[in-house]
Design an enzyme around this catalytic site. Structure first.
Site, PDB file in Angstrom:
ATOM      1  N   ASP A 189      12.263 -31.432 -69.077  1.00 39.39           N
ATOM      2  CA  ASP A 189      13.552 -31.944 -69.555  1.00 39.39           C
ATOM      3  C   ASP A 189      13.659 -33.420 -69.185  1.00 39.39           C
ATOM      4  O   ASP A 189      13.809 -33.782 -68.021  1.00 39.39           O
ATOM      5  CB  ASP A 189      14.691 -31.144 -68.918  1.00 39.39           C
ATOM      6  CG  ASP A 189      16.064 -31.582 -69.389  1.00 39.39           C
ATOM      7  OD1 ASP A 189      16.162 -32.592 -70.122  1.00 39.39           O
ATOM      8  OD2 ASP A 189      17.062 -30.934 -69.005  1.00 39.39           O
ATOM      9  N   HIS A 235      -9.309 -37.743 -69.244  1.00 41.12           N
ATOM     10  CA  HIS A 235      -9.891 -36.570 -68.591  1.00 41.12           C
ATOM     11  C   HIS A 235     -10.727 -36.979 -67.376  1.00 41.12           C
ATOM     12  O   HIS A 235     -11.014 -36.147 -66.511  1.00 41.12           O
ATOM     13  CB  HIS A 235     -10.760 -35.813 -69.599  1.00 41.12           C
ATOM     14  CG  HIS A 235     -10.917 -34.352 -69.290  1.00 41.12           C
ATOM     15  ND1 HIS A 235     -10.676 -33.811 -68.043  1.00 41.12           N
ATOM     16  CD2 HIS A 235     -11.315 -33.298 -70.081  1.00 41.12           C
ATOM     17  CE1 HIS A 235     -10.905 -32.506 -68.064  1.00 41.12           C
ATOM     18  NE2 HIS A 235     -11.297 -32.176 -69.286  1.00 41.12           N
TER      19      HIS A 235
END
Length: 455
Positions: free
Chosen positions: A392, A162
């Site tokens: 994908d 983060h």
């Protein structure tokens, strides 16, 4: 859920396919990066088993996919070169090509068993590292775990520091990785660096942890539940909470309102029960914050692929302490949420956000508010509309994409369902408050508690 074995097969370091040029050696963190939570942002992408005619050997298919992911990750790291580096001090990433970590794992069950009623503790085992680990500051900035199921299905667990990334940056990284796999240069969204030049670093010799930073003392004092709002229930809720002040509430505003209302009720009943031994409750003062993407709110807008933590926080307050919980009006709650969001939009449309000292003063106000024990604090992060379901890697789009809860109390994360119309809410609360929250009839009129994931 019965104990399920996750076996780690191997770990390896993945480095950029091309060395990082010397002039890019030091990547500066902006002041928003410096004050971000010291955690890994967790993401899980689940893929159903490969088509039957692809291969008759799941082990072979798994090995081929793993190699496919590893080779493409090395190329992707060339574009995202800071992810192969290490944080130096608290204001710089040394882009030394030490690499990211890739983990290969085998899961002794079928994917359907996991998706029947997803369990947070189980999901955390599909990640390469605990999200609360301080290695997000001292170790690899990116770790990936490739989990293979007996049925041929797969789960890719991504943990990204983060300190380097927000959800938008994570989305840009996934987009870059999948486009690299397919060699689709026309769809490749190269990351854009330089946020620190817009939001200069803070000179804090010993920056204190953010207010919501997980600690060993708090890690065991929370629990997570998953609630799913389908499209028809969301539409009904939007209609119910609409008013002359907010005639067209968004999906996120409507869901946030009912969650905040029910959280308030659970907190007030819990507090009253602890103090008085009864369920007669008075409303506790609270605030509800939304993390907001500054890229779209800045004037002019910042590039969508600008890397870093570019998040401002709204603060809606419900200050009517001493009143009964029965007086909470959902329309009023939505109006307060909308007002707080508008305030952030107006602030981001000025040059204030680019002034480090002024932005830090605003952050300190929020920090001080977070430290006030007399006010309940709730934070919501919406991951809706991020294109994670388009990820994908070469064997189709994911069947399910999910955030995995971090050990931070009073945090809610919203994500789209696969059809893009429903919303899943992952809610963290203390056990005593969750018992009241998850049984709230108004909440359950619009949300289902942890239903099976369709795939």
């Amino acid at each position: 859920m019965a104990q399920i074995k996750v076996e780690i097969i191997e770990r390896q370091t993945v480095k950029p396919s091309s060395p990082t040029p010397h002039h890019l050696r030091n990547y500066k963190l902006s002041h928003f990066d410096q004050t971000a939570l010291q955690i890994y942002i967790p993401l899980l992408l689940f893929y159903s088993n490969a088509p039957a005619d692809a291969t008759t050997n799941n082990v072979m298919a798994t090995n081929e996919r793993y190699q496919h992911l590893m080779q493409s990750l090395t190329k992707t790291l060339t574009h995202f070169y800071p992810l192969a580096g290490r944080i130096k001090g608290h204001a710089v990433i040394e882009c030394n090509d030490d690499g990211a970590e890739l983990v290969k794992a085998r899961v002794k069950c079928s994917l359907s068993e996991i998706l029947e009623h997803p369990d947070t503790k189980m999901l955390r085992r599909f990640l390469p590292i605990e999200s609360e680990s301080r290695e997000s500051v001292t170790g690899p900035l990116l770790l990936v775990q490739v989990n293979s199921f007996e049925c041929g299905g797969m789960a890719i667990g991504v943990s990204i520091s983060h300190k380097f990334a927000d959800t938008d940056t994570l989305s840009t990284f996934i987009n870059c990785w999948t486009a690299t796999i397919h060699d689709q240069s026309n769809k490749l969204m190269f990351p854009k660096f330089g946020a620190a030049s817009l939001f200069s670093e803070l000179y804090l010799p010993h920056p204190e942890p953010p207010p919501f930073q997980p600690t060993e003392a708090t890690k065991e004092k929370w629990m997570t539940r998953r609630f799913v709002f389908d499209a028809s229930k969301i539409a009904a809720l939007q209609s119910k909470v609409a008013s002359s002040v907010v005639p067209k509430p968004t999906r996120v505003e409507a869901i946030s309102a009912v969650i905040w209302k029910c959280q308030n009720e659970a907190s007030s009943k819990s507090s009253s029960s602890n103090m008085l031994g009864t369920r007669t409750s008075l409303l506790r003062p609270s605030f509800f914050s939304h993390a907001m993407n500054m890229r779209k709110l800045a004037v002019p807008p910042l590039p969508e692929n600008l890397v870093g933590n570019l998040v401002d926080v709204s603060t809606a307050r419900y200050p009517h302490s001493g009143q009964s919980t029965s007086v909470i009006d959902l329309k009023d709650v939505v109006a307060k949420i909308r007002g707080a969001l508008v305030e952030v939009k107006e602030r981001c449309a000025t040059e204030v956000i680019f002034d480090s000292s002024k932005a830090w003063e605003k952050q300190k106000e929020c920090i001080n508010l977070m430290k006030n024990d007399n006010i309940d604090k709730y934070v919501c992060s919406s991951w809706c509309r991020f294109p994670f379901y388009e990820a994908d890697f070469g064997w189709g789009k994911p069947s399910w994409v999910t955030y995995v809860s971090v050990a931070v109390n009073n945090i809610t994360v919203l994500m789209d369902t696969r059809d893009g119309n429903g919303i899943e809410a992952w809610v963290n609360l203390s056990p005593e408050k969750m018992a009241l929250f998850e049984s709230n009839e108004e909440l359950l009129a619009y949300a289902s508690l942890n239903p099976r994931v369709p795939y």
